[in-house]
Scaffold this active site. Structure first.
Site, short mmCIF file in Angstrom:
data_model
loop_
_atom_site.label_atom_id
_atom_site.label_comp_id
_atom_site.label_asym_id
_atom_site.label_seq_id
_atom_site.Cartn_x
_atom_site.Cartn_y
_atom_site.Cartn_z
N LYS A 1 23.92 -26.10 -17.90
CA LYS A 1 23.34 -25.42 -16.75
C LYS A 1 21.85 -25.71 -16.62
CE LYS A 1 26.74 -21.80 -16.01
NZ LYS A 1 27.06 -20.36 -15.96
N ARG B 1 32.68 -21.11 -22.70
CA ARG B 1 33.21 -21.87 -21.57
C ARG B 1 32.35 -23.13 -21.41
NH1 ARG B 1 32.32 -22.46 -16.02
NH2 ARG B 1 34.21 -22.72 -14.77
#
Length: 279
Positions: A230, A264
């Site tokens: 991210k 995840r």
């Protein structure tokens, strides 16, 4: 608020079978979209999807998370029928070739959740925590599936304009308290919490949340952490998402140490190595 047994963080019930979270597990990301922020996760045909799924399973993924709607900041709206087509097509292929694989469906739409359950979906993963579809909680309850409740404000199109908080962690705790009460009142059972790194949170807030993620353990529920590649990593380091694997591993390590039961990720092998070394 619902009272949980001492082992509420250790197991979830998936279609009548207990799934252990005594040790953290890896969830592999399968984006059936053309516009996900990480180019390496964009999958657009059955052969590529099955190859990616097989690699993730072999690398140690216990769950595959299938999404047909990119939730990156500013992502375009996807028509519901297109999302259903993407998700169902991938789900059918994976369940046919790897029938014992647990599949999560990444959607905030109850109709997608319902249709996916008909083709063997095992978990519903909702980035909106039930705020974008009033029927989500009752639908999940009727399906009897575990539900991942993520914290987000707004929607993927406007969430990055909603980063104001009175107190970041307290506000997130209040969100989970309120939404989980609604979830249980609707008849929902197995619940997993995701603090929502990158969703209605700027870079500094993401790191504050990661530092204080242990606060979520007050709910005595499993915690999912999704920091993989991210912008909180690559913007901080002045690199690209394609170069953010090393940073992802560092933050996954911290997430496990701060209580995460599910990672995840795009890169399963490296995440599994984190878990193996820590446990």
């Amino acid at each position: 608020m619902k009272i949980h047994s001492p082992n509420s963080q250790d197991f979830i019930n998936i279609r009548g079978q207990l799934f252990s979270l005594k040790e953290p597990v890896v969830m592999g990301i399968l984006n059936i979209t053309p516009d996900s922020f990480f180019s390496g996760s964009r999958l657009n045909n059955e052969k590529v999807i099955l190859e990616k799924a097989e690699k993730m399973i072999n690398d140690g993924a216990k769950i595959l998370d299938i999404g047909g709607y990119s939730s990156r900041p500013g992502a375009k709206e996807v028509p519901v029928e297109e999302e259903i087509e993407r998700v169902i097509s991938a789900l059918k292929s994976i369940k046919t070739h790897f029938p014992n694989t647990i599949c999560s469906i990444d959607t905030f739409r109850s109709i997608v959740a319902k249709r996916a359950s008909e083709y063997g979906a095992d978990i519903i993963n909702d980035i909106s925590g039930g705020t974008l579809d009033k029927d989500m909680f009752s639908t999940v309850s009727s399906l009897g599936l575990p539900y991942i409740m993520m914290h987000m404000k707004g929607n993927p199109q406007n969430m990055m304009q909603k980063t104001d908080y009175n107190n970041l962690v307290f506000d997130i705790l209040d969100f989970f308290k309120s939404q989980s009460e609604k979830f249980y009142l609707a008849g929902g059972k197995d619940l997993i919490l995701d603090p929502g790194f990158g969703f209605a949170k700027n870079i500094e807030q993401n790191y504050q949340l990661l530092d204080q993620m242990e606060a979520l353990q007050i709910f005595n529920l499993p915690i999912l952490a999704g920091v993989s590649r991210k912008s909180m990593i690559w913007k901080k380091l002045g690199i690209t998402a394609d170069e953010a694997l090393n940073g992802t591993t560092v933050l996954n390590t911290k997430a496990i140490l701060n209580g995460a039961k599910i990672l995840r990720v795009h890169d399963v092998k490296e995440a599994k190595q984190v878990i193996d070394l820590l446990h």
